[in-house]
Structures are given as C-alpha cells and as structure tokens.
Design a protein around this motif. Structure first.
Motif, PDB file in Angstrom:
ATOM      1  N   ILE A 144     -31.868  -3.115 -19.108  1.00 29.37           N
ATOM      2  CA  ILE A 144     -30.932  -2.556 -18.134  1.00 29.37           C
ATOM      3  C   ILE A 144     -31.134  -3.309 -16.828  1.00 29.37           C
ATOM      4  CG2 ILE A 144     -30.848  -0.232 -19.130  1.00 29.37           C
ATOM      5  CD1 ILE A 144     -32.879   0.631 -16.956  1.00 29.37           C
ATOM      6  N   LEU A 151     -24.339  -8.215 -22.484  1.00 31.08           N
ATOM      7  CA  LEU A 151     -23.931  -6.805 -22.415  1.00 31.08           C
ATOM      8  C   LEU A 151     -23.608  -6.283 -23.813  1.00 31.08           C
ATOM      9  CD1 LEU A 151     -23.280  -4.385 -20.624  1.00 31.08           C
ATOM     10  CD2 LEU A 151     -20.955  -5.252 -20.405  1.00 31.08           C
ATOM     11  N   ASP A 154     -25.444   0.225 -17.956  1.00 29.79           N
ATOM     12  CA  ASP A 154     -25.049  -0.788 -18.939  1.00 29.79           C
ATOM     13  C   ASP A 154     -26.302  -1.204 -19.720  1.00 29.79           C
ATOM     14  OD1 ASP A 154     -22.412  -0.802 -18.115  1.00 29.79           O
ATOM     15  OD2 ASP A 154     -22.721  -2.412 -16.656  1.00 29.79           O
ATOM     16  N   TYR A 163     -28.085  -4.009 -22.257  1.00 28.33           N
ATOM     17  CA  TYR A 163     -27.993  -5.417 -22.666  1.00 28.33           C
ATOM     18  C   TYR A 163     -28.951  -5.698 -23.817  1.00 28.33           C
ATOM     19  CZ  TYR A 163     -25.844  -6.012 -18.045  1.00 28.33           C
ATOM     20  OH  TYR A 163     -25.023  -5.912 -16.958  1.00 28.33           O
ATOM     21  N   ASP A 213     -30.236   0.065 -12.195  1.00 30.65           N
ATOM     22  CA  ASP A 213     -29.865   1.228 -13.027  1.00 30.65           C
ATOM     23  C   ASP A 213     -31.071   2.055 -13.458  1.00 30.65           C
ATOM     24  OD1 ASP A 213     -27.137   1.532 -13.236  1.00 30.65           O
ATOM     25  OD2 ASP A 213     -26.931   0.008 -14.817  1.00 30.65           O
ATOM     26  N   ARG A 237     -21.483  -0.476 -22.686  1.00 33.49           N
ATOM     27  CA  ARG A 237     -21.189  -0.158 -21.286  1.00 33.49           C
ATOM     28  C   ARG A 237     -21.470   1.294 -20.959  1.00 33.49           C
ATOM     29  NH1 ARG A 237     -18.030  -4.132 -19.077  1.00 33.49           N
ATOM     30  NH2 ARG A 237     -17.167  -5.478 -20.682  1.00 33.49           N
ATOM     31  N   ARG A 238     -21.669   1.540 -19.654  1.00 30.63           N
ATOM     32  CA  ARG A 238     -21.825   2.937 -19.242  1.00 30.63           C
ATOM     33  C   ARG A 238     -20.607   3.723 -19.680  1.00 30.63           C
ATOM     34  NH1 ARG A 238     -23.932   2.678 -13.978  1.00 30.63           N
ATOM     35  NH2 ARG A 238     -24.244   0.451 -14.238  1.00 30.63           N
TER      36      ARG A 238
END
Ligand SMILES: [Fe+2]
Ligand SMILES: [Fe+2]
Length: 311
Positions: free
Chosen positions: A57, A31, A20, A22, A61, A34-35
């Motif tokens: 991130i 955010l 994800d 940000y 992640d 998104r993945r």
C-alpha cells in the motif's frame, strides 16, 4: 512513492478496502485492487493460487489500512456482528495466520510476539463461544499449503481437543493455541519439500525433517519474550505417546500434556494439508495406520470434529 508491505492473509471478508492495493512484479508495484473494492471470492483465490503472501500500500494509506483491519476484527469478534459466521471465520483465520507469519518471519520482534499472544487468547474465546466458529475456520482449505495456515488449523484442533478434555484454564489454552500456531516455525527456514508422505523421503531428507522440532526450538530458546511452554510445544510436537516420535523418542509421561494435544492435532492436519487426503479419509488413516501413536481419546474427539465439520 513509498510503499509498505501488508500481508494478504489480513485481507479477508467482504469489507470494502479504503486503500489501493498493489502487487510487486519485477520489483515494480502494480495496482491490483482499488479502494472501494473487496477481496472476497475469486480475487483471493487467485492470489492464493499464485502464493502471493505480501501486497503493498502507499505509505500515505497506512492509517486507512489500520482502520480497515480494526473494522474487520470487530466485525469478526463481535458476537452480535451482522456478518455471517463464514465471513467472520475467514477474517479470524486470516488474522491468526498473519500473526503466525509475522512471528515466524521475525521471532526476535517482541511486539509481534505479544500481538500473536494476545490474538491467541481472543481466538480461543472465539472458538469456545461461537457455536459454528470451529467449523467456519476448519472449512477454509489450505490450498497453498501455507505453514502459517497449517499453524492456525493445528491450533484450532488443539483448542477443540482441550475443550473436550476439560482443560479450561485460560492461561493454558492461550499458550496451547500460541504454541500450536508456531509449532512448525522451522519449516519456514528450510527448503525441504514437506508436502508429500514421509514414506517418500530419502534418508537425508528424513534426517533433516526429524530435526525440525529441535531446529525451531533452538532458534527461539534464548529469546526472553518467548514463553517456555511455547518453546516446549515447538520441541515436542512430533513426539508420540509410544516413543515412536522425534526428535527425542519421548514417552507420553515425559512430554507436556499440551504438546501431546498439539501432536495429535498436527498428525491429522499433516495428512490433510501436506498429503492432500480428504479429511474423512485422513482421520481414518490416522486411526488405522498410526494406531498407538496418539491417545485413543484424542483420536475419538478428532473423529467427531471431522464428521461434524465435513458433512
Ligand atoms: Fe512438525
Ligand atoms: Fe505441523
């Protein structure tokens, strides 16, 4: 939650992200993507418009982000890559820009420098071996007038000039590429508005502008991991062959031939990126208005590159 900053310039191409992403607004991470999504098209354009250089991130992640970068790099540099040359050019350009930004932000960090230096050799290879590599990178407009992006463009023109001039020694071309990438390092540390013609600068601004090569070179001259040739390019990239340049009004025979190349490349991209003149007009301006300041054969090579790139 712990966040890690990442550079927007590393997020290129249509590979889906596996983390994800940000953005920071008022000290809070929000955010943004998104993945499973990718950064192609308008999303990247919007970030550039807002001059967002860093995203965040989750620390958890980090591994995923690293693997995204590795995949992107192999997609970009593999000559048998399934990706289009345009996509590959975008990724490669972004990686070079990120490397430049890393070193310019923390020149004392040896690891970043080594990374940029290794990257410079790979980049030269990409430009020399990929037929449309040069065009794919030069066509990416520097819409946010980013100094790192300008460094990549000057490095690109410089490598192309060296190729045409018959400079093939890999060590030389690597240092040429790296020096060109970092040449305007001093601009990242000053508030001077450089994105307008020099004729609009008042005397104090002009004085400060003319000091930038010396300021940049002085800031890194005692760092042992910096190559002498790179420091020289930073110092000499605004010198001209007829002694009309700065900071030392040197003559062509007093300047490293690699700096002469970077100076020609830089003069062209300054007009394109910071004066917002279309490339074909910019090369005309360079040819006519700056006659005698750069070697004629450099100008002719740049004319050819511009006419082949911007059809
Ligand atoms: Fe400069
Ligand atoms: Fe420059």
């Amino acid at each position: 939650m712990e966040y890690l900053p990442i550079r927007v310039s590393t997020l290129r191409g249509d590979q889906k992200i596996n983390f994800d992403a940000y953005i920071m607004i008022n000290d809070k991470q929000i955010l943004y993507l998104r993945r499973g999504d990718s950064f192609e098209g308008t999303r990247l354009v919007r970030l550039k418009e807002k001059k967002v250089r860093k995203m965040y991130i989750l620390q958890s992640d980090e591994k995923n982000y690293r693997s995204y970068i590795d995949t992107n790099l192999s997609l970009a540099y593999d000559s048998k890559s399934p990706k289009s040359i345009e996509d590959r050019g975008q990724i490669v350009q972004g990686m070079q820009q990120a490397a430049a930004e890393d070193v310019m932000e923390r020149p004392e960090d040896e690891v970043s420098y080594k990374h940029a230096k290794d990257g410079a050799a790979k980049y030269v290879d990409f430009l020399l071996k990929e037929d449309k590599g040069l065009k794919s990178v030069l066509q990416i407009e520097n819409t946010d007038q980013n100094i790192g992006h300008h460094g990549v463009t000057v490095s690109t023109y410089s490598v192309a000039l060296a190729k045409s001039l018959g400079i093939t020694d890999p060590k030389q071309t690597q240092l040429l590429s790296l020096g060109a990438l970092l040449h305007d390092f001093a601009h990242t540390k000053s508030d001077l508005k450089i994105n307008r013609p020099l004729s609009e600068f008042n005397p104090e601004e002009l004085k400060s502008y003319q000091e930038h090569p010396m300021v940049g070179a002085t800031a890194v001259k005692d760092l042992r991991h910096f190559d002498r040739t790179v420091i020289n390019i930073i110092l000499e990239h605004e010198e001209c062959i007829n002694q009309s340049g700065f900071p030392n009004k040197k003559h062509e025979n007093q300047v490293d031939p690699l700096s002469v190349i970077v100076s020609s490349a830089n003069a062209l991209d300054r007009i394109i990126t910071f004066e917002r003149v279309a490339p074909k007009e910019a090369i005309k301006k360079l040819t006519i208005e700056q006659m005698g300041r750069h070697p004629l054969n450099h100008i002719q090579i740049l004319q050819k590159i511009v006419s082949e790139t911007y059809t």
